[in-house]
Design a protein around this motif. Sequence first.
Motif, short mmCIF file in Angstrom:
data_model
loop_
_atom_site.label_atom_id
_atom_site.label_comp_id
_atom_site.label_asym_id
_atom_site.label_seq_id
_atom_site.Cartn_x
_atom_site.Cartn_y
_atom_site.Cartn_z
N SER A 62 0.81 -1.22 0.00
CA SER A 62 0.00 0.00 0.00
C SER A 62 0.84 1.27 0.00
O SER A 62 0.34 2.35 -0.31
N LEU A 63 2.14 1.16 0.33
CA LEU A 63 3.03 2.32 0.26
C LEU A 63 3.16 2.84 -1.17
O LEU A 63 3.53 4.00 -1.39
N LEU A 64 2.85 2.00 -2.14
CA LEU A 64 2.84 2.42 -3.55
C LEU A 64 1.44 2.44 -4.14
O LEU A 64 1.08 3.36 -4.88
N THR A 65 0.64 1.42 -3.81
CA THR A 65 -0.65 1.27 -4.48
C THR A 65 -1.64 2.39 -4.12
O THR A 65 -2.56 2.66 -4.89
N TYR A 66 -1.46 3.04 -2.96
CA TYR A 66 -2.40 4.09 -2.58
C TYR A 66 -2.44 5.21 -3.61
O TYR A 66 -3.47 5.89 -3.79
N ALA A 67 -1.32 5.41 -4.31
CA ALA A 67 -1.22 6.50 -5.27
C ALA A 67 -2.02 6.25 -6.54
O ALA A 67 -2.18 7.15 -7.37
N GLY A 106 8.50 9.71 -5.09
CA GLY A 106 7.67 10.76 -4.50
C GLY A 106 6.47 10.15 -3.80
O GLY A 106 6.05 10.62 -2.73
N THR A 107 5.92 9.11 -4.39
CA THR A 107 4.82 8.37 -3.76
C THR A 107 5.26 7.80 -2.42
O THR A 107 4.56 7.93 -1.41
N LEU A 108 6.43 7.15 -2.40
CA LEU A 108 6.95 6.56 -1.16
C LEU A 108 7.22 7.64 -0.10
O LEU A 108 6.89 7.46 1.07
N ALA A 109 7.81 8.76 -0.53
CA ALA A 109 8.14 9.83 0.41
C ALA A 109 6.88 10.40 1.05
O ALA A 109 6.82 10.63 2.26
N GLY A 110 5.85 10.62 0.22
CA GLY A 110 4.60 11.13 0.76
C GLY A 110 3.95 10.15 1.71
O GLY A 110 3.43 10.52 2.76
N GLY A 111 4.00 8.87 1.35
CA GLY A 111 3.41 7.84 2.20
C GLY A 111 4.13 7.71 3.53
O GLY A 111 3.50 7.55 4.58
N VAL A 112 5.44 7.77 3.49
CA VAL A 112 6.24 7.64 4.73
C VAL A 112 5.97 8.80 5.68
O VAL A 112 5.80 8.60 6.90
N LEU A 113 5.90 10.03 5.14
CA LEU A 113 5.62 11.18 6.00
C LEU A 113 4.21 11.09 6.58
O LEU A 113 3.98 11.43 7.75
#
Length: 294
Positions: A62-67, A106-113
């Motif tokens: 989901s760290l990628l698929t949410y996008a 960018g997807t991962l960075a947004g998800g991590v924050l």
Amino acid sequence: MASPSLSYQFKTANIVVKLIVINVLIWIGFMLLEWVLNSGAVITQWFSLPTDLGRLIIQPWSLLTYAFLHGDFWHIFWNMLVLYWFGQIVLNLFTEKRFLTIYLLGTLAGGVLFVTAYNLFPVLISSSAYLVGASAAVRAIMIFIAAYTPNTEVRIIFFNVKLWHIGVFVVLTDLIQIPSSGNAGGLLAHVGGAIFGYAYAQQLGKGNDIGAWWERFMNTVVNYFKPKPKSEKKAKMKTVYKNRSTATKRPAAGMSKSEKQVRVDTILDKISKSGYDSLSKEDKDFLFKAGKEN
């Protein structure tokens, strides 16, 4: 003259258009699936990014698929419109592979924050949420190009604006809205994507490609699913034919004419499938002697 098929147009489109098509199809697909099954958002939640760490552990994808999920029409409309505008500018300067690297990291960075904020910030730690949307990835693309070529001008209605002006305006708007918005998590994800886009541009300007490891990773994944070259298949075929039954290795002495013909046919079949080099020395000698006898 017939127009190209949709599949051909998709294959020949650039990465920006492909991402837009993929996002739209997934949005429509999930919307219809949830309606048909009358399941609410149960299926969508398995691909949305949760704030709960226990849930995240069992659905790390989901760290990628949410996008690739969106809430409603306007959510996906504005994300895809901005992606198209700024994506074309990025592709004028960089390869599609680098564009995709910025987008996904960018997807991962947004998800991590997003996850970090809900587990560390006192104001959010008692609440839970799910994140969907490509906004963090789009912010990464937007801020990356605004930081890399800040003085590039784009036309907005009746006047020109520099990219860095747009970048500053967008980031400040997100930051100002966070305390009073009901979508604090989504705005924090925007900021995470923006931070990554800015950092990537700054490091790239210094000659440091902080996304190189991701490109290598993507190459490995792509190569794993690529069909094997014909040469490798041919080599395997050669091995298989060399290990065939000993009937083809039977000495010529004492063989009847029909038996000799069967063996000749078998050898010729091997040549047609794997080439002359696939023959053993014994096969070559037999074929040579059979040719002389004829």
